[in-house]
Scaffold this active site. Structure first.
Site, PDB file in Angstrom:
ATOM      1  N   ASN A   1      -1.969  14.143   8.580  1.00 43.72           N
ATOM      2  CA  ASN A   1      -2.497  13.215   6.836  1.00 43.72           C
ATOM      3  C   ASN A   1      -1.297  13.120   6.710  1.00 43.72           C
ATOM      4  OD1 ASN A   1      -4.576  14.928   8.479  1.00 43.72           O
ATOM      5  ND2 ASN A   1      -6.129  15.531   6.188  1.00 43.72           N
TER       6      ASN A   1
ATOM      7  N   PHE B   1       0.396  -2.630   8.729  1.00 42.28           N
ATOM      8  CA  PHE B   1      -0.114  -1.065   8.491  1.00 42.28           C
ATOM      9  C   PHE B   1      -2.032  -2.008   7.170  1.00 42.28           C
ATOM     10  CE2 PHE B   1       4.424  -0.357   7.102  1.00 42.28           C
ATOM     11  CZ  PHE B   1       4.420   1.154   7.635  1.00 42.28           C
TER      12      PHE B   1
ATOM     13  N   LYS C   1      -9.797   1.408  14.384  1.00 38.12           N
ATOM     14  CA  LYS C   1      -8.167   1.765  15.159  1.00 38.12           C
ATOM     15  C   LYS C   1      -7.979   1.716  16.374  1.00 38.12           C
ATOM     16  CE  LYS C   1      -6.447   2.306  11.687  1.00 38.12           C
ATOM     17  NZ  LYS C   1      -5.253   1.866  10.637  1.00 38.12           N
TER      18      LYS C   1
ATOM     19  N   ASN D   1      -3.148  -8.749   0.816  1.00 42.29           N
ATOM     20  CA  ASN D   1      -3.828  -9.333   0.818  1.00 42.29           C
ATOM     21  C   ASN D   1      -3.952  -8.552  -1.299  1.00 42.29           C
ATOM     22  OD1 ASN D   1      -5.036  -7.514   0.987  1.00 42.29           O
ATOM     23  ND2 ASN D   1      -6.988  -9.011   2.013  1.00 42.29           N
ATOM     24  N   LEU D   2      -3.845  -7.285  -1.455  1.00 41.08           N
ATOM     25  CA  LEU D   2      -4.107  -6.691  -2.109  1.00 41.08           C
ATOM     26  C   LEU D   2      -5.463  -5.554  -2.912  1.00 41.08           C
ATOM     27  CD1 LEU D   2      -1.705  -8.049  -5.101  1.00 41.08           C
ATOM     28  CD2 LEU D   2      -0.952  -6.895  -3.549  1.00 41.08           C
TER      29      LEU D   2
ATOM     30  N   TYR E   1     -14.314   2.814  11.154  1.00 42.69           N
ATOM     31  CA  TYR E   1     -13.382   3.660  10.193  1.00 42.69           C
ATOM     32  C   TYR E   1     -12.129   3.609  12.020  1.00 42.69           C
ATOM     33  CZ  TYR E   1      -8.166   4.674   9.839  1.00 42.69           C
ATOM     34  OH  TYR E   1      -7.305   4.849   9.088  1.00 42.69           O
TER      35      TYR E   1
ATOM     36  N   SER F   1      -4.112   6.482  13.825  1.00 41.73           N
ATOM     37  CA  SER F   1      -4.847   7.143  12.760  1.00 41.73           C
ATOM     38  C   SER F   1      -5.047   7.919  14.085  1.00 41.73           C
ATOM     39  CB  SER F   1      -5.230   6.672  12.289  1.00 41.73           C
ATOM     40  OG  SER F   1      -6.248   7.926  12.115  1.00 41.73           O
TER      41      SER F   1
ATOM     42  N   ASP G   1     -16.556  15.960   9.152  1.00 41.74           N
ATOM     43  CA  ASP G   1     -14.964  16.959   9.112  1.00 41.74           C
ATOM     44  C   ASP G   1     -14.860  17.430  10.346  1.00 41.74           C
ATOM     45  OD1 ASP G   1     -14.292  16.005   7.190  1.00 41.74           O
ATOM     46  OD2 ASP G   1     -14.635  17.809   5.870  1.00 41.74           O
TER      47      ASP G   1
ATOM     48  N   GLY H   1       0.978  -0.886   0.353  1.00 39.09           N
ATOM     49  CA  GLY H   1      -0.054   0.139  -0.181  1.00 39.09           C
ATOM     50  C   GLY H   1       0.664   1.358  -0.309  1.00 39.09           C
TER      51      GLY H   1
HETATM   52  P1  NAD Z   1      -3.552   1.692   1.927  1.00 36.15           P
HETATM   53  O1  NAD Z   1      -4.452   1.158   1.785  1.00 36.15           O
HETATM   54  O2  NAD Z   1      -2.393   2.321   0.668  1.00 36.15           O
HETATM   55  O3  NAD Z   1      -2.520   0.211   2.463  1.00 36.15           O
HETATM   56  C1  NAD Z   1      -3.037  -1.138   3.327  1.00 36.15           C
HETATM   57  C2  NAD Z   1      -2.872  -2.046   2.215  1.00 36.15           C
HETATM   58  O4  NAD Z   1      -3.165  -2.973   3.493  1.00 36.15           O
HETATM   59  C3  NAD Z   1      -3.329  -2.317   0.838  1.00 36.15           C
HETATM   60  O5  NAD Z   1      -1.723  -2.640   0.734  1.00 36.15           O
HETATM   61  C4  NAD Z   1      -4.280  -3.303   1.136  1.00 36.15           C
HETATM   62  O6  NAD Z   1      -4.094  -4.671   0.291  1.00 36.15           O
HETATM   63  C5  NAD Z   1      -3.587  -4.496   2.192  1.00 36.15           C
HETATM   64  N1  NAD Z   1      -5.126  -4.603   2.946  1.00 36.15           N
HETATM   65  C6  NAD Z   1      -5.785  -4.426   3.526  1.00 36.15           C
HETATM   66  N2  NAD Z   1      -6.904  -5.595   4.457  1.00 36.15           N
HETATM   67  C7  NAD Z   1      -6.036  -6.540   4.322  1.00 36.15           C
HETATM   68  C8  NAD Z   1      -5.803  -7.477   4.989  1.00 36.15           C
HETATM   69  N3  NAD Z   1      -7.159  -8.292   5.921  1.00 36.15           N
HETATM   70  N4  NAD Z   1      -4.894  -8.703   4.237  1.00 36.15           N
HETATM   71  C9  NAD Z   1      -4.144  -8.051   3.944  1.00 36.15           C
HETATM   72  N5  NAD Z   1      -3.762  -6.516   3.210  1.00 36.15           N
HETATM   73  C10 NAD Z   1      -4.191  -6.632   3.448  1.00 36.15           C
HETATM   74  O7  NAD Z   1      -3.542   2.633   3.010  1.00 36.15           O
HETATM   75  P2  NAD Z   1      -1.964   3.093   3.786  1.00 36.15           P
HETATM   76  O8  NAD Z   1      -2.554   4.583   3.178  1.00 36.15           O
HETATM   77  O9  NAD Z   1      -0.791   2.655   3.283  1.00 36.15           O
HETATM   78  O10 NAD Z   1      -2.384   3.135   4.978  1.00 36.15           O
HETATM   79  C11 NAD Z   1      -1.475   2.209   5.746  1.00 36.15           C
HETATM   80  C12 NAD Z   1      -1.915   2.064   7.197  1.00 36.15           C
HETATM   81  O11 NAD Z   1      -2.209   3.563   7.345  1.00 36.15           O
HETATM   82  C13 NAD Z   1      -3.314   1.330   7.207  1.00 36.15           C
HETATM   83  O12 NAD Z   1      -3.824   0.921   8.420  1.00 36.15           O
HETATM   84  C14 NAD Z   1      -4.392   2.865   7.692  1.00 36.15           C
HETATM   85  O13 NAD Z   1      -5.403   2.804   8.335  1.00 36.15           O
HETATM   86  C15 NAD Z   1      -3.268   3.844   8.434  1.00 36.15           C
HETATM   87  N6  NAD Z   1      -3.548   5.109   7.589  1.00 36.15           N
HETATM   88  C16 NAD Z   1      -3.604   5.988   6.985  1.00 36.15           C
HETATM   89  C17 NAD Z   1      -3.663   7.323   6.833  1.00 36.15           C
HETATM   90  C18 NAD Z   1      -3.702   7.657   5.635  1.00 36.15           C
HETATM   91  O14 NAD Z   1      -3.856   9.174   5.756  1.00 36.15           O
HETATM   92  N7  NAD Z   1      -3.293   7.469   4.891  1.00 36.15           N
HETATM   93  C19 NAD Z   1      -3.707   7.718   7.946  1.00 36.15           C
HETATM   94  C20 NAD Z   1      -3.463   6.834   9.240  1.00 36.15           C
HETATM   95  C21 NAD Z   1      -3.524   6.266   9.328  1.00 36.15           C
HETATM   96  C1  WQD Z   2      -8.595  17.286   3.991  1.00 36.90           C
HETATM   97  C2  WQD Z   2      -9.297  18.513   4.323  1.00 36.90           C
HETATM   98  C3  WQD Z   2     -11.577  17.505   3.888  1.00 36.90           C
HETATM   99  C4  WQD Z   2     -10.706  16.457  -0.292  1.00 36.90           C
HETATM  100  C5  WQD Z   2      -9.025  11.471   6.217  1.00 36.90           C
HETATM  101  C6  WQD Z   2      -9.056  10.152   7.448  1.00 36.90           C
HETATM  102  C7  WQD Z   2      -8.578  10.055   8.624  1.00 36.90           C
HETATM  103  C8  WQD Z   2      -6.979  10.041   8.290  1.00 36.90           C
HETATM  104  C9  WQD Z   2      -6.659  10.855   6.232  1.00 36.90           C
HETATM  105  C10 WQD Z   2      -6.324   7.463   8.427  1.00 36.90           C
HETATM  106  C11 WQD Z   2     -10.846  18.666   5.005  1.00 36.90           C
HETATM  107  C12 WQD Z   2     -10.910  19.272   2.802  1.00 36.90           C
HETATM  108  C13 WQD Z   2     -10.754  17.880   1.319  1.00 36.90           C
HETATM  109  C14 WQD Z   2     -12.135  17.492  -0.900  1.00 36.90           C
HETATM  110  C15 WQD Z   2     -11.914  19.045   0.706  1.00 36.90           C
HETATM  111  N1  WQD Z   2      -6.767   8.862   7.416  1.00 36.90           N
HETATM  112  N2  WQD Z   2     -11.640  18.203   1.768  1.00 36.90           N
HETATM  113  N3  WQD Z   2     -12.092  18.258  -0.575  1.00 36.90           N
HETATM  114  O1  WQD Z   2     -10.122  14.228   6.327  1.00 36.90           O
HETATM  115  O2  WQD Z   2      -7.889  15.150   7.625  1.00 36.90           O
HETATM  116  O3  WQD Z   2      -8.647  12.904   7.194  1.00 36.90           O
HETATM  117  O4  WQD Z   2      -7.869  11.237   6.110  1.00 36.90           O
HETATM  118  O5  WQD Z   2      -6.565   7.639   8.839  1.00 36.90           O
HETATM  119  O6  WQD Z   2      -8.843   8.971   9.302  1.00 36.90           O
HETATM  120  O7  WQD Z   2     -10.518  10.881   7.962  1.00 36.90           O
HETATM  121  O8  WQD Z   2      -8.441  13.958   5.175  1.00 36.90           O
HETATM  122  O9  WQD Z   2      -7.643  15.051   2.888  1.00 36.90           O
HETATM  123  O10 WQD Z   2      -9.842  13.738   3.396  1.00 36.90           O
HETATM  124  O11 WQD Z   2      -9.647  16.209   3.667  1.00 36.90           O
HETATM  125  O12 WQD Z   2     -12.059  20.366   0.770  1.00 36.90           O
HETATM  126  O13 WQD Z   2     -11.824  16.596  -2.074  1.00 36.90           O
HETATM  127  O14 WQD Z   2      -9.796  18.725   2.647  1.00 36.90           O
HETATM  128  O15 WQD Z   2     -13.004  19.017   4.536  1.00 36.90           O
HETATM  129  O16 WQD Z   2     -10.606  19.855   5.029  1.00 36.90           O
HETATM  130  P1  WQD Z   2      -9.189  14.182   6.833  1.00 36.90           P
HETATM  131  P2  WQD Z   2      -8.761  14.686   3.808  1.00 36.90           P
END
Ligand code: NAD
Ligand code: WQD
Length: 336
Positions: A178, A80, A152, A32-33, A148, A124, A294, A10
């Site tokens: 973020n 992750f 977490k 698991n892609l 979600y 998160s 939000d 990911g």
């Molecule tokens: P992502 O979706 O790109 O990566 C997650 C990976 O996990 C994917 O490749 C998916 O195929 C794999 N996956 C999901 N369920 C699975 C399972 N049951 N078995 C095996 N593989 C599985 O997401 P990301 O943005 O890289 O996020 C990684 C982690 O960080 C996640 O746990 C996400 O919740 C957390 N996180 C992400 C953000 C963000 O904004 N990207 C913010 C806070 C926390």
């Molecule tokens: C950022 C800002 C929107 C899209 C999310 C998840 C959080 C974490 C990170 C995993 C906000 C504004 C957004 C758009 C917009 N993920 N926005 N137009 O909501 O802070 O966090 O991602 O854990 O759990 O909730 O991130 O990038 O969606 O939004 O105006 O098309 O951009 O309102 O102010 P967010 P985001």
């Protein structure tokens, strides 16, 4: 160290694999892609010139996990793997709880059976829910507002309970704010399926012409320009946070919780303007109503991770925008 990276194909996982390989670790990826492509891992190897091992395994498949732990002597796990769409989790809560919470519990069971007790977990900032004050420190109330986020928080609780029951467990809970941007090579980056939910991939897809304009969710928040404020942090800084956390667990075992952010917030309009400057592209936008759930403002207090791990985010908003654009312009359709 021989490190198992779940979800390593990911977005954040692939960037962390680069960091781990560059530091000389041995990397095994399980994914698991369901939300990624194996291509990301091919590119990780191309850009580092180092090999990793990949198994297409679902964390819910206990038997395959056991086989893997039986054959490879894993020393630590960076976890992750999980589903991450807030909106989808509201409609499919069972899928989220099953995949994220049950998946983690199965992983922990198999780890314990094989005496592997070191884990860095992707939590998160969403666990804080609507913040009462900013910056948000690690002791702020935990009140996630969607399935979600609650998945977490449940996982954090399970992992803390594990450590309370058995002190062999060493766990770092990293609460990302973020994560945005991409590796500066332009070889790996964020490749969302369908229309992106998040601001950065939406903006980059507008810039590359895949989407016509950005909808900004609300300009009536109590912020300088009325748009929401977030703490955007470069994905390579996030990746480095994981190796720092592993070092800390090796030196001082226990359970630790850290915010991963820059400590600085930007409004949506400030991000749009920084992106236009970095990319040279105009981002057409319209103001629409607020998005449900939000908050006006969210950014991290990063003093704990700075004092305990010596980690600070090194890359600013201009680099985040430039790297996100470099990735999107070189790969307009992501890995496909
Ligand atoms: P992502 O979706 O790109 O990566 C997650 C990976 O996990 C994917 O490749 C998916 O195929 C794999 N996956 C999901 N369920 C699975 C399972 N049951 N078995 C095996 N593989 C599985 O997401 P990301 O943005 O890289 O996020 C990684 C982690 O960080 C996640 O746990 C996400 O919740 C957390 N996180 C992400 C953000 C963000 O904004 N990207 C913010 C806070 C926390
Ligand atoms: C950022 C800002 C929107 C899209 C999310 C998840 C959080 C974490 C990170 C995993 C906000 C504004 C957004 C758009 C917009 N993920 N926005 N137009 O909501 O802070 O966090 O991602 O854990 O759990 O909730 O991130 O990038 O969606 O939004 O105006 O098309 O951009 O309102 O102010 P967010 P985001």
């Amino acid at each position: 160290m021989r490190i198992l990276v779940t979800g390593g194909a990911g977005y954040i996982g692939s960037h962390t694999c680069v960091e781990l390989l560059q530091q000389g670790h041995e990397v095994i990826v399980v994914d698991n892609l369901c939300n990624s492509k194996e291509d990301s891992l091919k590119r990780v190897q191309e850009l580092t010139g180092r090999k990793l091992t990949f198994f297409k395994i679902d964390l819910l498949d206990r038997k395959s996990l056991i086989d893997l732990f039986d054959t490879l002597s894993v020393e630590a796990v960076i976890h992750f793997a999980g589903l991450k769409s807030v909106g989808e989790s509201v409609n499919l809560p069972l899928r989220y709880y099953h995949n994220n919470v049950t998946g983690t519990m199965l992983l922990c069971e198999v780890m314990a059976e094989h005496n592997v007790t070191t884990m860095v977990f992707s939590s998160s900032a969403t666990v804080y829910g609507e913040p009462k004050t900013v910056p948000i420190d690690e002791n702020a109330p935990l009140a996630p507002t969607n399935p979600y986020g609650r998945s977490k928080l449940m996982i954090e609780t399970v992992l803390k309970d594990l450590h309370a029951a058995d002190k062999r467990w060493n766990i770092a809970l990293l609460r990302y704010f973020n994560p945005v941007g991409a590796h500066p090579s332009g070889l790996i980056g964020e490749s969302p399926q369908g229309i992106p939910n998040n601001l950065f991939p939406y903006i980059t897809q507008v810039a590359v012409g895949m989407l016509s304009k950005l909808s900004i969710f609300g300009d009536d928040y109590p912020t300088a320009d009325g748009t929401g404020i977030r703490d955007y942090v470069h994905v390579l800084d996030v990746a480095r946070g994981h190796t720092k956390a592993l070092e800390r667990l090796a030196e001082r075992p226990g359970v630790v919780t850290y915010n991963l952010g820059t400590g600085k917030g930007y409004t949506v309009l400030e991000v749009v303007s920084a992106f236009e400057k970095s990319s040279g592209r105009k981002i057409p936008y319209q103001i629409v109503s607020r998005r449900a759930g939000d908050s006006a403002e969210s950014y991290a207090d990063t003093s704990l991770i700075k004092s305990e791990l010596g980690w600070v985010a090194e890359k600013g908003i201009d680099e985040m925008c430039a790297d996100a654009w470099n990735w999107q312009s070189k790969n307009p359709r992501g890995y496909t």
